[in-house]
Design a protein around this motif. Sequence first.
Motif, PDB file in Angstrom:
ATOM      1  N   LEU A  28      37.672  50.582  44.996  1.00 39.21           N
ATOM      2  CA  LEU A  28      36.232  50.533  44.797  1.00 39.21           C
ATOM      3  C   LEU A  28      35.927  50.879  43.346  1.00 39.21           C
ATOM      4  CD1 LEU A  28      33.339  50.350  46.009  1.00 39.21           C
ATOM      5  CD2 LEU A  28      33.525  52.810  46.458  1.00 39.21           C
ATOM      6  N   VAL A  29      35.295  49.954  42.618  1.00 40.02           N
ATOM      7  CA  VAL A  29      34.915  50.218  41.237  1.00 40.02           C
ATOM      8  C   VAL A  29      33.616  51.014  41.260  1.00 40.02           C
ATOM      9  CG1 VAL A  29      34.208  49.204  39.041  1.00 40.02           C
ATOM     10  CG2 VAL A  29      36.101  48.194  40.320  1.00 40.02           C
ATOM     11  N   LEU A  30      33.707  52.262  40.802  1.00 41.28           N
ATOM     12  CA  LEU A  30      32.538  53.132  40.752  1.00 41.28           C
ATOM     13  C   LEU A  30      31.714  52.864  39.498  1.00 41.28           C
ATOM     14  CD1 LEU A  30      34.187  56.479  41.877  1.00 41.28           C
ATOM     15  CD2 LEU A  30      32.992  54.781  43.285  1.00 41.28           C
ATOM     16  N   ARG A  31      32.397  52.522  38.404  1.00 45.24           N
ATOM     17  CA  ARG A  31      31.714  52.183  37.158  1.00 45.24           C
ATOM     18  C   ARG A  31      32.541  51.133  36.435  1.00 45.24           C
ATOM     19  NH1 ARG A  31      31.172  56.894  33.015  1.00 45.24           N
ATOM     20  NH2 ARG A  31      33.300  56.310  32.484  1.00 45.24           N
ATOM     21  N   GLU A  32      31.913  50.001  36.134  1.00 41.00           N
ATOM     22  CA  GLU A  32      32.587  48.975  35.335  1.00 41.00           C
ATOM     23  C   GLU A  32      32.327  49.271  33.872  1.00 41.00           C
ATOM     24  OE1 GLU A  32      33.143  44.133  35.021  1.00 41.00           O
ATOM     25  OE2 GLU A  32      31.494  44.941  36.198  1.00 41.00           O
ATOM     26  N   GLY A  33      33.395  49.359  33.117  1.00 45.97           N
ATOM     27  CA  GLY A  33      33.293  49.653  31.695  1.00 45.97           C
ATOM     28  C   GLY A  33      34.155  48.703  30.900  1.00 45.97           C
ATOM     29  N   ALA A  34      35.085  49.261  30.130  1.00 44.37           N
ATOM     30  CA  ALA A  34      35.916  48.472  29.229  1.00 44.37           C
ATOM     31  C   ALA A  34      36.805  47.475  29.972  1.00 44.37           C
ATOM     32  CB  ALA A  34      36.766  49.402  28.373  1.00 44.37           C
ATOM     33  N   VAL A  35      37.194  47.781  31.201  1.00 43.53           N
ATOM     34  CA  VAL A  35      38.034  46.879  31.992  1.00 43.53           C
ATOM     35  C   VAL A  35      37.150  46.251  33.071  1.00 43.53           C
ATOM     36  CG1 VAL A  35      40.061  46.715  33.485  1.00 43.53           C
ATOM     37  CG2 VAL A  35      40.060  48.321  31.566  1.00 43.53           C
ATOM     38  N   SER A  36      37.101  44.930  33.096  1.00 45.18           N
ATOM     39  CA  SER A  36      36.243  44.223  34.049  1.00 45.18           C
ATOM     40  C   SER A  36      36.785  44.333  35.472  1.00 45.18           C
ATOM     41  CB  SER A  36      36.137  42.746  33.672  1.00 45.18           C
ATOM     42  OG  SER A  36      37.379  42.097  33.905  1.00 45.18           O
ATOM     43  N   ILE A  37      35.910  44.095  36.439  1.00 41.55           N
ATOM     44  CA  ILE A  37      36.329  44.085  37.841  1.00 41.55           C
ATOM     45  C   ILE A  37      37.384  43.006  38.058  1.00 41.55           C
ATOM     46  CG2 ILE A  37      35.569  43.608  40.212  1.00 41.55           C
ATOM     47  CD1 ILE A  37      32.963  45.055  39.541  1.00 41.55           C
ATOM     48  N   ALA A  38      37.219  41.874  37.403  1.00 43.30           N
ATOM     49  CA  ALA A  38      38.206  40.786  37.529  1.00 43.30           C
ATOM     50  C   ALA A  38      39.575  41.244  37.028  1.00 43.30           C
ATOM     51  CB  ALA A  38      37.733  39.558  36.767  1.00 43.30           C
ATOM     52  N   ALA A  39      39.618  41.980  35.943  1.00 47.98           N
ATOM     53  CA  ALA A  39      40.893  42.471  35.406  1.00 47.98           C
ATOM     54  C   ALA A  39      41.511  43.508  36.340  1.00 47.98           C
ATOM     55  CB  ALA A  39      40.688  43.050  34.018  1.00 47.98           C
ATOM     56  N   VAL A  40      40.684  44.365  36.941  1.00 42.06           N
ATOM     57  CA  VAL A  40      41.188  45.338  37.915  1.00 42.06           C
ATOM     58  C   VAL A  40      41.774  44.593  39.112  1.00 42.06           C
ATOM     59  CG1 VAL A  40      40.555  47.193  39.519  1.00 42.06           C
ATOM     60  CG2 VAL A  40      39.603  47.171  37.201  1.00 42.06           C
ATOM     61  N   ARG A  41      41.051  43.587  39.594  1.00 41.49           N
ATOM     62  CA  ARG A  41      41.510  42.778  40.729  1.00 41.49           C
ATOM     63  C   ARG A  41      42.864  42.142  40.409  1.00 41.49           C
ATOM     64  NH1 ARG A  41      37.324  39.418  40.924  1.00 41.49           N
ATOM     65  NH2 ARG A  41      36.146  40.895  42.178  1.00 41.49           N
ATOM     66  N   GLU A  42      42.993  41.582  39.204  1.00 40.37           N
ATOM     67  CA  GLU A  42      44.249  40.937  38.810  1.00 40.37           C
ATOM     68  C   GLU A  42      45.387  41.958  38.717  1.00 40.37           C
ATOM     69  OE1 GLU A  42      46.125  38.529  35.022  1.00 40.37           O
ATOM     70  OE2 GLU A  42      43.960  38.423  35.345  1.00 40.37           O
ATOM     71  N   ALA A  43      45.109  43.118  38.136  1.00 39.39           N
ATOM     72  CA  ALA A  43      46.146  44.132  37.975  1.00 39.39           C
ATOM     73  C   ALA A  43      46.623  44.675  39.318  1.00 39.39           C
ATOM     74  CB  ALA A  43      45.625  45.278  37.105  1.00 39.39           C
ATOM     75  N   LEU A  44      45.693  44.855  40.264  1.00 37.72           N
ATOM     76  CA  LEU A  44      46.052  45.407  41.567  1.00 37.72           C
ATOM     77  C   LEU A  44      46.541  44.350  42.553  1.00 37.72           C
ATOM     78  CD1 LEU A  44      43.169  47.999  42.065  1.00 37.72           C
ATOM     79  CD2 LEU A  44      45.508  48.410  41.267  1.00 37.72           C
ATOM     80  N   GLY A  45      46.212  43.090  42.282  1.00 37.28           N
ATOM     81  CA  GLY A  45      46.640  42.013  43.170  1.00 37.28           C
ATOM     82  C   GLY A  45      45.964  42.041  44.524  1.00 37.28           C
ATOM     83  N   THR A  46      44.733  42.549  44.573  1.00 36.09           N
ATOM     84  CA  THR A  46      43.998  42.646  45.831  1.00 36.09           C
ATOM     85  C   THR A  46      42.506  42.572  45.550  1.00 36.09           C
ATOM     86  OG1 THR A  46      43.754  43.934  47.874  1.00 36.09           O
ATOM     87  CG2 THR A  46      43.854  45.177  45.834  1.00 36.09           C
ATOM     88  N   GLU A  47      41.732  42.366  46.585  1.00 35.91           N
ATOM     89  CA  GLU A  47      40.275  42.335  46.438  1.00 35.91           C
ATOM     90  C   GLU A  47      39.793  43.722  46.030  1.00 35.91           C
ATOM     91  OE1 GLU A  47      36.791  40.819  45.829  1.00 35.91           O
ATOM     92  OE2 GLU A  47      38.517  39.597  46.368  1.00 35.91           O
ATOM     93  N   VAL A  48      38.770  43.747  45.187  1.00 38.45           N
ATOM     94  CA  VAL A  48      38.205  44.986  44.695  1.00 38.45           C
ATOM     95  C   VAL A  48      36.697  44.923  44.902  1.00 38.45           C
ATOM     96  CG1 VAL A  48      37.851  46.440  42.660  1.00 38.45           C
ATOM     97  CG2 VAL A  48      40.026  45.238  42.976  1.00 38.45           C
ATOM     98  N   ARG A  49      36.141  45.955  45.510  1.00 36.92           N
ATOM     99  CA  ARG A  49      34.687  46.008  45.717  1.00 36.92           C
ATOM    100  C   ARG A  49      34.042  46.789  44.587  1.00 36.92           C
ATOM    101  NH1 ARG A  49      32.912  48.998  49.929  1.00 36.92           N
ATOM    102  NH2 ARG A  49      34.773  50.254  49.933  1.00 36.92           N
ATOM    103  N   SER A  50      32.746  46.550  44.391  1.00 38.56           N
ATOM    104  CA  SER A  50      31.963  47.297  43.420  1.00 38.56           C
ATOM    105  C   SER A  50      31.001  48.202  44.172  1.00 38.56           C
ATOM    106  CB  SER A  50      31.189  46.339  42.516  1.00 38.56           C
ATOM    107  OG  SER A  50      30.298  47.068  41.694  1.00 38.56           O
ATOM    108  N   ALA A  51      30.805  49.402  43.682  1.00 40.58           N
ATOM    109  CA  ALA A  51      29.880  50.336  44.315  1.00 40.58           C
ATOM    110  C   ALA A  51      28.433  49.937  44.088  1.00 40.58           C
ATOM    111  CB  ALA A  51      30.121  51.756  43.786  1.00 40.58           C
ATOM    112  N   ARG A  52      28.184  49.038  43.188  1.00 40.42           N
ATOM    113  CA  ARG A  52      26.803  48.607  42.889  1.00 40.42           C
ATOM    114  C   ARG A  52      26.318  47.591  43.847  1.00 40.42           C
ATOM    115  NH1 ARG A  52      25.227  48.878  36.809  1.00 40.42           N
ATOM    116  NH2 ARG A  52      25.990  50.932  36.413  1.00 40.42           N
TER     117      ARG A  52
END
Length: 116
Positions: free
Chosen positions: A92-116
């Motif tokens: 769960l992305v609590l705050r999107e900053g320097a690393v985008s949600i898409a980049a987090v998703r790619e790095a983790l290899g799984t779906e990532v939700r946003s708290a917003r």
Amino acid sequence: MLPHAPSLNWDLGRTGGTVMLRMPLHPVAIELLREVGPMAVTSANKSGQPPAATAQEAVEQFGDLVSIYLDGGPSKDLVPSTIVDLTGDEPLVLREGAVSIAAVREALGTEVRSAR
């Protein structure tokens, strides 16, 4: 944010049983980490305050609460860190900053939700 290991014996204050991991991009900070290994550090600002762009601004916010200030020169980029909570079943992305949600998703290899 991750659950901290029971073997972690550092006094991190009130963490609720979690730790946050941060990887700096500044060459001075990276060199220091190479020399001493992982460190317990605070953010560059108190909660609700603007980020400190200089060591002096950090001193003004934290004063004697911080033992050592690393002055690598003024910060050129005050984009906040991305905060990802990995304590639940799904990232769960609590705050999107320097690393985008898409980049987090790619790095983790799984779906990532946003708290917003």
